[in-house]
Design a protein around this motif. Structure first.
Motif, PDB file in Angstrom:
ATOM      1  N   PRO A   1     -44.111 -15.057  70.397  1.00 45.06           N
ATOM      2  CA  PRO A   1     -45.480 -14.571  70.606  1.00 45.06           C
ATOM      3  C   PRO A   1     -45.736 -14.190  72.056  1.00 45.06           C
ATOM      4  O   PRO A   1     -45.118 -14.740  72.987  1.00 45.06           O
ATOM      5  CB  PRO A   1     -46.341 -15.770  70.189  1.00 45.06           C
ATOM      6  CG  PRO A   1     -45.447 -16.950  70.298  1.00 45.06           C
ATOM      7  CD  PRO A   1     -44.072 -16.465  69.959  1.00 45.06           C
ATOM      8  N   LEU A   2     -46.643 -13.261  72.239  1.00 40.83           N
ATOM      9  CA  LEU A   2     -47.021 -12.845  73.586  1.00 40.83           C
ATOM     10  C   LEU A   2     -47.779 -13.978  74.262  1.00 40.83           C
ATOM     11  O   LEU A   2     -48.843 -14.395  73.807  1.00 40.83           O
ATOM     12  CB  LEU A   2     -47.894 -11.591  73.514  1.00 40.83           C
ATOM     13  CG  LEU A   2     -48.386 -11.040  74.857  1.00 40.83           C
ATOM     14  CD1 LEU A   2     -47.215 -10.617  75.740  1.00 40.83           C
ATOM     15  CD2 LEU A   2     -49.336  -9.860  74.638  1.00 40.83           C
ATOM     16  N   LYS A   3     -47.228 -14.469  75.373  1.00 40.25           N
ATOM     17  CA  LYS A   3     -47.833 -15.601  76.081  1.00 40.25           C
ATOM     18  C   LYS A   3     -48.092 -15.314  77.552  1.00 40.25           C
ATOM     19  O   LYS A   3     -48.727 -16.133  78.234  1.00 40.25           O
ATOM     20  CB  LYS A   3     -46.939 -16.838  75.959  1.00 40.25           C
ATOM     21  CG  LYS A   3     -46.712 -17.318  74.543  1.00 40.25           C
ATOM     22  CD  LYS A   3     -47.989 -17.789  73.861  1.00 40.25           C
ATOM     23  CE  LYS A   3     -48.443 -19.131  74.390  1.00 40.25           C
ATOM     24  NZ  LYS A   3     -49.624 -19.638  73.644  1.00 40.25           N
ATOM     25  N   ALA A   4     -47.616 -14.181  78.051  1.00 36.95           N
ATOM     26  CA  ALA A   4     -47.855 -13.867  79.467  1.00 36.95           C
ATOM     27  C   ALA A   4     -47.989 -12.364  79.667  1.00 36.95           C
ATOM     28  O   ALA A   4     -47.272 -11.576  79.043  1.00 36.95           O
ATOM     29  CB  ALA A   4     -46.726 -14.403  80.349  1.00 36.95           C
TER      30      ALA A   4
ATOM     31  N   ALA B   1     -46.620  -3.649  70.871  1.00 35.47           N
ATOM     32  CA  ALA B   1     -45.166  -3.817  70.852  1.00 35.47           C
ATOM     33  C   ALA B   1     -44.777  -5.184  71.411  1.00 35.47           C
ATOM     34  O   ALA B   1     -43.869  -5.849  70.894  1.00 35.47           O
ATOM     35  CB  ALA B   1     -44.499  -2.699  71.651  1.00 35.47           C
ATOM     36  N   ALA B   2     -45.480  -5.608  72.451  1.00 34.59           N
ATOM     37  CA  ALA B   2     -45.193  -6.915  73.044  1.00 34.59           C
ATOM     38  C   ALA B   2     -45.516  -8.051  72.091  1.00 34.59           C
ATOM     39  O   ALA B   2     -44.863  -9.100  72.109  1.00 34.59           O
ATOM     40  CB  ALA B   2     -45.965  -7.080  74.348  1.00 34.59           C
TER      41      ALA B   2
ATOM     42  N   ALA C   1     -54.139  -6.704  75.950  1.00 36.11           N
ATOM     43  CA  ALA C   1     -53.327  -7.870  75.613  1.00 36.11           C
ATOM     44  C   ALA C   1     -54.149  -9.108  75.269  1.00 36.11           C
ATOM     45  O   ALA C   1     -53.658  -9.995  74.558  1.00 36.11           O
ATOM     46  CB  ALA C   1     -52.392  -8.191  76.783  1.00 36.11           C
ATOM     47  N   LEU C   2     -55.373  -9.197  75.758  1.00 35.64           N
ATOM     48  CA  LEU C   2     -56.159 -10.418  75.571  1.00 35.64           C
ATOM     49  C   LEU C   2     -56.314 -10.838  74.104  1.00 35.64           C
ATOM     50  O   LEU C   2     -56.149 -12.029  73.788  1.00 35.64           O
ATOM     51  CB  LEU C   2     -57.523 -10.275  76.245  1.00 35.64           C
ATOM     52  CG  LEU C   2     -57.530 -10.537  77.755  1.00 35.64           C
ATOM     53  CD1 LEU C   2     -58.830 -10.068  78.383  1.00 35.64           C
ATOM     54  CD2 LEU C   2     -57.298 -12.024  78.044  1.00 35.64           C
ATOM     55  N   PRO C   3     -56.626  -9.939  73.184  1.00 36.07           N
ATOM     56  CA  PRO C   3     -56.729 -10.386  71.779  1.00 36.07           C
ATOM     57  C   PRO C   3     -55.435 -11.012  71.258  1.00 36.07           C
ATOM     58  O   PRO C   3     -55.475 -11.951  70.462  1.00 36.07           O
ATOM     59  CB  PRO C   3     -57.084  -9.100  71.030  1.00 36.07           C
ATOM     60  CG  PRO C   3     -57.723  -8.228  72.055  1.00 36.07           C
ATOM     61  CD  PRO C   3     -56.995  -8.517  73.328  1.00 36.07           C
ATOM     62  N   HIS C   4     -54.298 -10.498  71.714  1.00 31.67           N
ATOM     63  CA  HIS C   4     -53.012 -11.043  71.281  1.00 31.67           C
ATOM     64  C   HIS C   4     -52.771 -12.424  71.896  1.00 31.67           C
ATOM     65  O   HIS C   4     -52.240 -13.322  71.228  1.00 31.67           O
ATOM     66  CB  HIS C   4     -51.884 -10.091  71.653  1.00 31.67           C
ATOM     67  CG  HIS C   4     -52.005  -8.736  71.027  1.00 31.67           C
ATOM     68  ND1 HIS C   4     -51.858  -8.522  69.667  1.00 31.67           N
ATOM     69  CD2 HIS C   4     -52.263  -7.514  71.574  1.00 31.67           C
ATOM     70  CE1 HIS C   4     -52.018  -7.231  69.402  1.00 31.67           C
ATOM     71  NE2 HIS C   4     -52.270  -6.606  70.537  1.00 31.67           N
ATOM     72  N   LEU C   5     -53.145 -12.596  73.158  1.00 26.81           N
ATOM     73  CA  LEU C   5     -53.008 -13.904  73.796  1.00 26.81           C
ATOM     74  C   LEU C   5     -53.886 -14.938  73.087  1.00 26.81           C
ATOM     75  O   LEU C   5     -53.460 -16.067  72.832  1.00 26.81           O
ATOM     76  CB  LEU C   5     -53.382 -13.821  75.269  1.00 26.81           C
ATOM     77  CG  LEU C   5     -52.466 -13.000  76.179  1.00 26.81           C
ATOM     78  CD1 LEU C   5     -53.063 -12.907  77.577  1.00 26.81           C
ATOM     79  CD2 LEU C   5     -51.067 -13.606  76.247  1.00 26.81           C
ATOM     80  N   VAL C   6     -55.114 -14.537  72.781  1.00 31.47           N
ATOM     81  CA  VAL C   6     -56.024 -15.450  72.080  1.00 31.47           C
ATOM     82  C   VAL C   6     -55.460 -15.812  70.715  1.00 31.47           C
ATOM     83  O   VAL C   6     -55.474 -16.985  70.300  1.00 31.47           O
ATOM     84  CB  VAL C   6     -57.422 -14.819  71.962  1.00 31.47           C
ATOM     85  CG1 VAL C   6     -58.321 -15.656  71.059  1.00 31.47           C
ATOM     86  CG2 VAL C   6     -58.054 -14.659  73.343  1.00 31.47           C
ATOM     87  N   ALA C   7     -54.944 -14.816  70.006  1.00 28.72           N
ATOM     88  CA  ALA C   7     -54.381 -15.061  68.675  1.00 28.72           C
ATOM     89  C   ALA C   7     -53.176 -15.987  68.731  1.00 28.72           C
ATOM     90  O   ALA C   7     -52.897 -16.719  67.769  1.00 28.72           O
ATOM     91  CB  ALA C   7     -53.989 -13.737  68.021  1.00 28.72           C
ATOM     92  N   ALA C   8     -52.468 -15.974  69.853  1.00 21.70           N
ATOM     93  CA  ALA C   8     -51.284 -16.827  70.026  1.00 21.70           C
ATOM     94  C   ALA C   8     -51.643 -18.224  70.514  1.00 21.70           C
ATOM     95  O   ALA C   8     -50.759 -19.025  70.794  1.00 21.70           O
ATOM     96  CB  ALA C   8     -50.308 -16.172  70.984  1.00 21.70           C
TER      97      ALA C   8
END
Length: 229
Positions: free
Chosen positions: A74-77, A66-67, A117-124
């Motif tokens: 994009p999710l950054k934090a 959702a984040a 969350a890490l995969p989303h941070l990496v993708a961003a």
């Protein structure tokens, strides 16, 4: 929105969580806040609530998704504030169940939220993870072995994230509060000198800095936020 970024903030219904969410919202962030069902009304206005039990891996993954769902922000934090405290007596008098309960309260939500969350941070293209430990992790006091040890484990976990994800441009830092000046702590310690305690707003400002580009060179740090204590 002045800053098209998203922060995933756990523990948002507590004193520190409320101050942190408010600081991020004021800075223009989109804030997604997982909360137990029925508690979303306690979040600051403007936060996006997501029903989630932070000890349940599937529910935490859904909160992270959702984040990361708004491509415009994009999710950054990721800000890991969920946790708890329980005193348990001296070690020899502490049942192992009480000892382990502190790991379930303090380490498990931080681990599950960060891992989801890490995969989303990496993708961003990278981002920032902020964890909350405690002064007790580096300066223990008697009667709370589970709390002290679990908060020390949070430190070790955060420093591992910093090492493992450095090449993917994900930073991870930890703040270590002393006693936070919240209504709950005042009620628990009515005779304390609260002038020495650190305010939630002061810690929130440090957390916001650690999420920002201004702290880009910093990862793997243990940052004391002790106030006058």
């Amino acid at each position: 929105m002045t800053d098209t970024r998203t922060a995933l903030v756990t523990g948002g219904t507590g004193g520190l969580g409320s101050a942190t969410i408010s600081a991020f919202l004021a800075a223009g962030w989109r804030v997604v806040a997982p909360a137990r069902p029925g508690t979303a009304a306690r979040l600051p206005a403007g936060a996006i609530p997501v029903d989630a039990d932070l000890t349940d891996a599937a529910q935490v993954r859904a909160a992270a998704e959702a984040a990361a769902s708004d491509q415009r922000a994009p999710l950054k934090a990721v800000v890991n504030l969920a946790g708890g405290y329980a005193g348990s007596g001296l070690i020899a008098d502490t049942p192992v169940e009480e000892f382990e309960a502190m790991f379930a309260a303090n380490l498990r939500p931080t681990y599950l939220t960060t891992a989801a969350a890490l995969p989303h941070l990496v993708a961003a293209g990278g981002g920032s993870v902020i964890c909350v430990s405690s002064r007790a992790a580096v300066s223990p006091f008697p009667g709370a072995a589970g709390y002290v040890t679990s908060k020390a484990a949070v430190l070790a976990f955060a420093e591992t994230v910093a090492v493992e994800y450095k090449k993917q441009h994900v930073r991870c830092n930890t703040v270590l509060p002393s006693i936070i000046d919240t209504p709950a702590n005042r009620a628990a310690q009515p005779d304390a000198d609260v002038s020495r305690w650190v305010s939630p707003e002061e810690i929130a400002a440090v957390i916001l800095f650690l999420a920002s580009d201004a702290s880009a060179p910093t990862s793997g740090a243990r940052i004391p936020v002790y106030g006058a204590a």
